[in-house]
Design an enzyme around this catalytic site. Sequence first.
Site, PDB file in Angstrom:
ATOM      1  N   HIS A 184      31.502  43.136  46.964  1.00 19.78           N
ATOM      2  CA  HIS A 184      32.851  42.873  46.459  1.00 19.78           C
ATOM      3  C   HIS A 184      33.857  43.605  47.332  1.00 19.78           C
ATOM      4  O   HIS A 184      33.822  44.835  47.424  1.00 19.78           O
ATOM      5  CB  HIS A 184      32.944  43.369  45.005  1.00 19.78           C
ATOM      6  CG  HIS A 184      34.336  43.364  44.435  1.00 19.78           C
ATOM      7  ND1 HIS A 184      34.753  44.297  43.504  1.00 19.78           N
ATOM      8  CD2 HIS A 184      35.405  42.574  44.669  1.00 19.78           C
ATOM      9  CE1 HIS A 184      36.003  44.056  43.172  1.00 19.78           C
ATOM     10  NE2 HIS A 184      36.432  43.024  43.879  1.00 19.78           N
ATOM     11  N   ASN A 276      41.434  36.872  43.968  1.00 14.85           N
ATOM     12  CA  ASN A 276      42.871  37.188  44.023  1.00 14.85           C
ATOM     13  C   ASN A 276      43.477  36.267  45.067  1.00 14.85           C
ATOM     14  O   ASN A 276      43.523  36.621  46.253  1.00 14.85           O
ATOM     15  CB  ASN A 276      43.120  38.650  44.446  1.00 14.85           C
ATOM     16  CG  ASN A 276      42.878  39.647  43.337  1.00 14.85           C
ATOM     17  OD1 ASN A 276      42.677  39.283  42.186  1.00 14.85           O
ATOM     18  ND2 ASN A 276      42.885  40.918  43.677  1.00 14.85           N
ATOM     19  N   PRO A 307      30.530  39.867  38.139  1.00 18.59           N
ATOM     20  CA  PRO A 307      29.824  41.147  38.079  1.00 18.59           C
ATOM     21  C   PRO A 307      30.200  41.964  36.857  1.00 18.59           C
ATOM     22  O   PRO A 307      31.333  41.881  36.352  1.00 18.59           O
ATOM     23  CB  PRO A 307      30.301  41.848  39.359  1.00 18.59           C
ATOM     24  CG  PRO A 307      31.700  41.340  39.537  1.00 18.59           C
ATOM     25  CD  PRO A 307      31.679  39.903  39.054  1.00 18.59           C
ATOM     26  N   HIS A 331      36.604  37.093  36.492  1.00 24.33           N
ATOM     27  CA  HIS A 331      36.078  37.592  37.766  1.00 24.33           C
ATOM     28  C   HIS A 331      35.201  38.819  37.586  1.00 24.33           C
ATOM     29  O   HIS A 331      34.683  39.363  38.553  1.00 24.33           O
ATOM     30  CB  HIS A 331      37.212  37.917  38.730  1.00 24.33           C
ATOM     31  CG  HIS A 331      37.917  39.227  38.500  1.00 24.33           C
ATOM     32  ND1 HIS A 331      38.331  39.649  37.248  1.00 24.33           N
ATOM     33  CD2 HIS A 331      38.291  40.208  39.360  1.00 24.33           C
ATOM     34  CE1 HIS A 331      38.919  40.827  37.372  1.00 24.33           C
ATOM     35  NE2 HIS A 331      38.907  41.192  38.635  1.00 24.33           N
ATOM     36  N   GLY A 334      36.307  43.398  33.500  1.00 24.58           N
ATOM     37  CA  GLY A 334      37.686  43.771  33.182  1.00 24.58           C
ATOM     38  C   GLY A 334      37.775  45.190  32.652  1.00 24.58           C
ATOM     39  O   GLY A 334      36.955  45.613  31.831  1.00 24.58           O
TER      40      GLY A 334
END
Length: 402
Positions: A184, A276, A307, A331, A334
């Site tokens: 990432h 993003n 993930p 995504h 959070g």
Amino acid sequence: MPIKQSLHKGLVPVHIYTDDIDHSAIQQLLNISNLPIVHPHVAAMPDVHAGIGATVGSVIPTRGAIIPAAVGVDIGCGMNAVRTTLTASQLPDSLARVRSAIETLVPVGFEQHAFDKVRGSAHARVGRPLNDRLDRIVARHKGIMKMQHKFAQTWICQIGTLGGGNHFIELCIDEAQRVWIMLHSGSRGIGNVIGRYFISAARKEMMRHKVNLPDRDLSYFSEGSELFDDYVEAVDWAQDYAMLNRREMMRRVVAALEPHVPPFKLDGEAINCHHNYVAQESHFGHKLYVTRKGAISAREGELGIIPGSMGARSYIVRGKGNEESFCSCSHGAGRRMSRSEAKRKFNRFDLAEQTEGIECRKDGGVVDEIPAAYKDIDQVMAHQSDLVEIVHTLKQVVCVKG
């Protein structure tokens, strides 16, 4: 169980795919919903939480305009994952040397490749196709170059580097005991500079045109203006750079792993997705600019990566093409608490306890990434079962942080 609630307090509705959302995030979503450029509604994913101006975990469709702060400063940040032919039993008993090898080949945190070693190397040639495009952007916006020390060197030297914060490299095991490499990261320092430059320019545009906004970080460029076209070109460049950065990191992680395991191959096509970014798409009969700020595309049949935190499961998913979410999903898990709050509440002993069995940093420098600072990934997945289906469940055994 999937959840969707709707708010109708702005110019357009807000559809929220969770019941786990705080007041500040709701207020940000309402601010966005009151912008005249937003159409036909705003979608908030299950990992939604407050950001700067625009909410992290939101999907913002706009007509004839783009909000730079909604795209953010880590333009093109996203994920890359690939399954290998290795099985869990083929990994060494001690994974510390594997983590060390990865950290040696992939600079993390504020580190980058040395310029004297990069100059004229194959590494520099990897970035050469982007060079002419960047020169054109900077020629029109010299302020970008002034915002970063040793500008010409830095972006080349950061190709194939991780960065810090929530960026990571992991080795994971799936339900069939197959080994995956997952990482990432985004557009590094140059993406940050481009983002900050155009966010500032958008604010000035709104002041020049005397546009009143609920939050100055929702300033936007209108289609047809010179700054709009320049921003789109710059964002496209940063997104391509982020993709290149992840590909180069993946190559280096494979090279770091090879001396420690039996010969292996990468099994199947790599999954590579931004979370993003902004893209022009068609929804509900309209051509829209769709900004996904902490969300990924989940068109029907499209593979994606969601993930969890350092100590939780991650998921490879297949999109269901849910149009109400603009074919999107979360995504990640959070954040449940800010970085400063996590540092106040937890220490390195808590981190060690919550990451037991995982080869990773367990010092005070990454306490803000402790699993308890994030939402429950399994609840997040349950709330978006209308948006994606789970293809693989991954559990990390090595996690490299910046």
